[in-house]
Enzyme design. Structure first.
Site, mmCIF file in Angstrom:
data_model
loop_
_atom_site.group_PDB
_atom_site.id
_atom_site.type_symbol
_atom_site.label_atom_id
_atom_site.label_comp_id
_atom_site.label_asym_id
_atom_site.label_seq_id
_atom_site.Cartn_x
_atom_site.Cartn_y
_atom_site.Cartn_z
ATOM 1 N N HIS A 1 0.877 -1.198 -0.058
ATOM 2 C CA HIS A 1 0.089 -0.195 0.094
ATOM 3 C C HIS A 1 0.890 1.272 -0.072
ATOM 4 C CE1 HIS A 1 -2.952 -2.714 2.041
ATOM 5 N NE2 HIS A 1 -3.891 -2.419 0.758
ATOM 6 N N GLU B 1 -3.522 3.004 1.546
ATOM 7 C CA GLU B 1 -3.042 3.439 0.261
ATOM 8 C C GLU B 1 -3.247 4.966 0.081
ATOM 9 O OE1 GLU B 1 -3.883 3.256 -4.533
ATOM 10 O OE2 GLU B 1 -4.105 1.158 -3.349
#
Length: 210
Positions: free
Chosen positions: A76, A128
């Site tokens: 991420h 993310e």
């Protein structure tokens, strides 16, 4: 019971790469090994790595409470400040951020420095997206995931806009939100950063459901 397995079921490129990175560190590295947060959203995998001595470094926890060692950044990605902080505490940092996510980091950093307003389509609470925001060195950005949020954006007409997306965001929704922003008449640099593996899996999930 009939079980149908989608053709592309399984881990995407970025997750495979992150897991391969951790497994390589297990084989080649002496000393403690951590992942910054769970390496992926899969408890079975995380538990398996823990049995092999890989601990999860809790985000926001005092780094001095951990024995110095190697930290693997998950697919991420993380913010620039987080990366700098980990290195400043003398941890060895191995960056397993997905290359597609790294591309977004570079884009938002570059265009924010050029004075663009950054718009990210995605989930504000997703790791993310939090990492992407961390590469924008100001507060000149918005995160949107709905038509209402897109329509609520009001910027000066001469403001330039850079629009990117969380890699796992729904493509049809992305198109819908981009269309709303474009109708506002801003000078827009739009980059479709949705991973092709995501769209492929979404389409296959719908096909299997049918």
């Amino acid at each position: 019971m009939k079980v149908i397995l989608a053709k592309s079921a399984g881990f995407c490129f970025g997750v495979k790469r992150a897991l391969e990175t951790v497994n390589r560190e297990i084989q080649e590295t002496d000393g403690p090994i951590y992942t910054y947060g769970p390496i992926i959203h899969n408890e079975i995998v995380v538990d398996d790595l823990k049995e092999q001595g890989v601990d999860v470094l809790e985000e926001g926890k005092n780094l001095d409470s951990y024995q110095k060692g190697t930290i693997v950044i998950r697919s991420h990605g993380v913010s620039k400040n987080t990366m700098d902080e980990l290195r400043s505490h003398d941890f060895r940092v191995v960056d397993a951020t997905c290359p597609f996510v790294l591309k977004i980091h570079r884009v938002v950093e570059e265009y924010a420095n050029k004075g663009y307003h950054i718009i990210i389509t995605g989930n504000r609470q997703h790791p993310e997206v939090e990492g992407i925001i961390g590469w924008i060195q100001n507060e000149d950005y918005d995160v949107i995931s709905s038509k209402e949020e897109a329509m609520a954006i009001q910027l000066p007409k001469d403001k330039k806009v850079c629009l990117v997306s969380q890699t796992t965001f729904n493509y049809k929704k992305f198109e819908e939100l981009v269309e709303i922003i474009e109708k506002k008449g801003y000078d827009i640099f739009c980059l479709n950063t949705i991973c092709s593996a995501t769209a492929e899996r979404q389409n296959e999930a719908a096909a299997v459901a049918d």
